[in-house]
Scaffold this active site. Structure first.
Site, mmCIF file in Angstrom:
data_model
loop_
_atom_site.group_PDB
_atom_site.id
_atom_site.type_symbol
_atom_site.label_atom_id
_atom_site.label_comp_id
_atom_site.label_asym_id
_atom_site.label_seq_id
_atom_site.Cartn_x
_atom_site.Cartn_y
_atom_site.Cartn_z
ATOM 1 N N LYS B 89 0.808 -1.220 0.000
ATOM 2 C CA LYS B 89 0.000 0.000 0.000
ATOM 3 C C LYS B 89 0.840 1.268 0.000
ATOM 4 C CE LYS B 89 -4.215 -1.767 0.139
ATOM 5 N NZ LYS B 89 -5.100 -1.612 -1.046
ATOM 6 N N GLU B 111 -9.393 6.112 3.232
ATOM 7 C CA GLU B 111 -10.254 5.073 3.795
ATOM 8 C C GLU B 111 -9.355 3.866 4.053
ATOM 9 O OE1 GLU B 111 -9.802 5.343 0.553
ATOM 10 O OE2 GLU B 111 -9.217 3.270 0.228
ATOM 11 N N SER B 378 1.407 -9.679 -0.917
ATOM 12 C CA SER B 378 1.118 -8.240 -0.886
ATOM 13 C C SER B 378 1.381 -7.616 0.478
ATOM 14 C CB SER B 378 -0.331 -7.991 -1.306
ATOM 15 O OG SER B 378 -1.215 -8.743 -0.493
#
Lengths: 257, 396
Positions: B89, B111, B378
């Site tokens: 991210k 968010e 991830s």
């Protein structure tokens, strides 16, 4: 009928009182009674909100009403059924997010017109975003009302005005729907700017909740839209919402001081 | 190339800008600033320097001998779990925060579902001195307490969202409401390849470094391209990030693994591509879990980061065009995958990534012994350890 109604009001020098209510709130039966009460209290146009699960442009009051309506099983077709039942003499504008309209099928505009709906407003379909669907929504039996925001540049205001029918809905301030204590100080200038590029009647909404707001905005715009304040009152009782509408009507009709 | 964003902000019929009018000028401004930044070598220089020294890129490509033995084919792990903050991210959060600063916006909205995007955003805001407000569903705050604490430690304001299902969908809706109110001074850092144009292509381009590195690393380490690239898909940012460099390699399969939750027929899953239909949510047309009346159906996944009823418009396009293959695994399988990579390789993946692990593990014999499989890890699973241990205790 929407265009004609708005223009007739303008010709009489009367300001339009546009009242919003969420279909099926507080419940389907009282919803019909509410709309009839709003008409008798002097509403010129009724905006009927189609409940949606994810109302990203709405504040807490309309969100909660939408949620309550969904819990009563209210759909777009139920909404049309309620409109037909109410047999109103004033024009009805459906106020919806795009997804419930897409899901309702290609003949939804005809079904809406048959139920007694005259106009359509789609929160999340700005001018130019999807020419094919905009042509579909604007090319049918309903007047496709378009929105202008306080962030809209002047050139885009003109473009929106060209695409609009019925009236242009001017959002008074940044943010989601909901009541405010005060109105933005630059609202008269925004209205004047829009007026310079727009021949349609201009109705102003978002944050208008009190008679003094109605009077102040009515001095500049062709009409006002009141939503959350009516929905909040209707959550307490239909009578309270009708009384509020009556007081907004008198404020709007009072001769300028 | 077919997968590139079309000029009107769409991937095939998907994508677009279905937003309130107030946001249209903000999106125009963002798009212009993005294109100017992408054309400016100084922007890339600063971003690349921070990716290297602050984030720790390039992330390694790691072999997985014992897992490969189980699968019957060489599996390579792209280790996004080793980035600063423990997930992919931050690639996007950092790039968007630098862009926001260029635009003169000092307040950042985000968010978050699992909390990884919220943590990444809080992190880069601390580093760049920007104000940070993160919307998070109350249910997710409960599932991911540790990440809430991490965000607050770094000075972010975490706002609990109590509407609807109290998960990622409702947090996203609330973040959009904030942005409609504050767009002249705030930038909204969306954490996945969703939302109105230009977000899906912007987030993809900021995540595409995963695939660019992995492709070069595969050629160097394995001596060939992978037969299959496998990644989990919620909104789909790690998958789009690793897929992008391989889209033109026709012999490379692109496989996205969705969350089947309690099972595809249970009504409690997040498999938008597998079971959804095209619809509009949060500004884009995409595959969406919805009922016959166009109301959004609540998603479910054991993994908060996959718990979203929509999916990126570019994935929607890759599915319809046949270039992407989308499969799904259940909560139960994902939990097995979570344990499996830990036991066999000493790597505890995020529950999100564990979906991709579990799918590969379920496909023994699918690949020949010389066909490499590239798996995007991830994120790391530390954030999930408390939740998984609670589930294990409940089960005993």
């Amino acid at each position: 009928m929407l265009t004609a109604r708005c223009e007739a009001l303008r010709a009489q020098g009367r300001r339009a009182l546009v009242c919003y209510a969420t279909a099926g709130h507080p419940d389907p039966d009282r919803s019909v009674a509410l709309w009839q009460g709003l008409e008798s209290a002097g509403a010129d146009v009724l905006e009927v909100g189609v409940p949606f699960s994810d109302p990203m442009a709405d504040g807490p009051v309309i969100q909660a009403s939408s949620q309550a309506a969904l819990e009563h099983g209210v759909t777009l077709d139920t909404t049309l059924g309620l409109v037909a039942r109410a047999k109103l003499g004033i024009p009805v504008v459906l106020f919806s997010y795009l997804n419930p309209i897409l899901a309702a099928g290609s003949d939804v505009l005809r079904r809406a017109a048959d139920a007694g709906v005259h106009g359509l407003l789609v929160t999340d379909l700005p001018v130019g975003s999807d020419p094919e669907r905009e042509a579909w929504l604007g090319g049918g039996p309903l007047d496709f009302v378009r929105l202008v925001a306080p962030t809209t540049p002047r050139a885009r205001m003109a473009e929106i005005a060209r695409h609009g029918r019925g009236f242009v809905y001017l959002i008074s301030r940044l943010g989601v729907t909901g009541v405010s204590d005060t109105l933005p100080s630059d609202l008269p200038q925004t209205i004047a700017q829009l007026r310079g590029v727009c021949s349609l009647p201009i109705c102003v909404g978002f944050g208008i909740s009190r008679p003094e707001h109605a009077r102040a905005v009515g001095a500049h715009a062709d009409g006002i839209v009141v939503g959350s304040a009516i929905v909040r009152a209707a959550g307490r009782s239909v009578d309270e919402a009708v009384a509020l509408t009556r007081s907004l009507r008198s404020a709007l009709d009072a001769p300028a001081a | 190339m077919a997968t590139r964003e079309m000029t009107d902000g769409r991937f095939g019929v998907f994508g677009g800008r279905y937003v309130p009018e107030t946001l249209v000028p903000a999106l125009d401004e963002l798009e212009a600033a993005l294109d100017a930044a992408l054309a400016d070598p100084a922007f890339h220089a600063e971003l690349n320097s921070m990716l290297q020294h602050y984030v720790g890129r390039p992330s390694t490509l790691c072999d997985a001998p014992r897992f490969s033995e189980l699968v019957g084919a060489p599996v390579w792990l792209k280790r996004e779990d080793l980035n600063h903050t423990g997930a992919h991210k931050i690639n996007n959060a950092l790039a968007q925060a630098l862009l926001a600063r260029r635009m003169g916006k000092r307040r950042i909205i985000a968010e978050t579902g699992a909390g990884q995007h919220g943590v990444a955003t809080a992190t880069v805001c601390a580093r760049l001195g920007l104000e940070c407000v993160v919307y998070m569903g109350e249910e997710d705050m409960r599932r991911q307490r540790l990440n809430v604490y991490r965000m607050r430690l770094m000075g972010a304001t975490v706002v609990p969202v109590t509407a609807g299902t109290r998960t990622l969908k409702d947090a996203t809706t609330e973040a959009i409401r904030d942005w409609v109110t504050t767009c002249p001074t705030s930038h909204y850092i969306i954490g996945s390849v969703v939302g109105p144009a230009p977000y899906p292509r912007m987030v993809r381009d900021f995540q595409a470094i995963i695939g660019r590195e992995a492709r070069a690393q595969m050629l160097e380490r394995a001596g060939r391209l992978p037969r299959s690239v496998v990644a989990c898909v919620g909104g789909g940012s790690n998958a789009m990030g690793i897929f992008h460099a391989f889209v033109d390699d026709a012999d490379v399969e692109l496989i996205g693994v969705e969350a089947a939750g309690h099972g595809l027929d249970s009504g409690a899953h997040s498999a938008s591509l597998t079971r959804g239909t095209p619809g509009v949510l949060h500004g884009a047309l995409m595959y969406l879990l919805q009922d016959a009346n166009g109301q959004v159906h609540p998603a479910h996944s054991i993994s908060a980061g996959l718990d979203y009823p929509g999916v990126g418009p570019e994935h929607s396009y890759l599915k319809d065009s046949g270039r992407g293959t989308y499969v799904s695994v259940t909560d139960e399988q994902a939990l097995e995958g979570f344990g499996l990579l830990g036991r066999l390789e000493g790597i505890i993946p995020a529950l999100e990534s564990a979906h991709a692990v579990a799918w590969i593990a379920s496909q023994k014999g699918r690949w020949a012994a010389d066909e490499p499989v590239l798996l995007c890890v991830s994120g790391r699973g530390d954030k999930d350890v408390a939740q998984v241990s609670e589930l294990a205790e409940e089960a005993t």
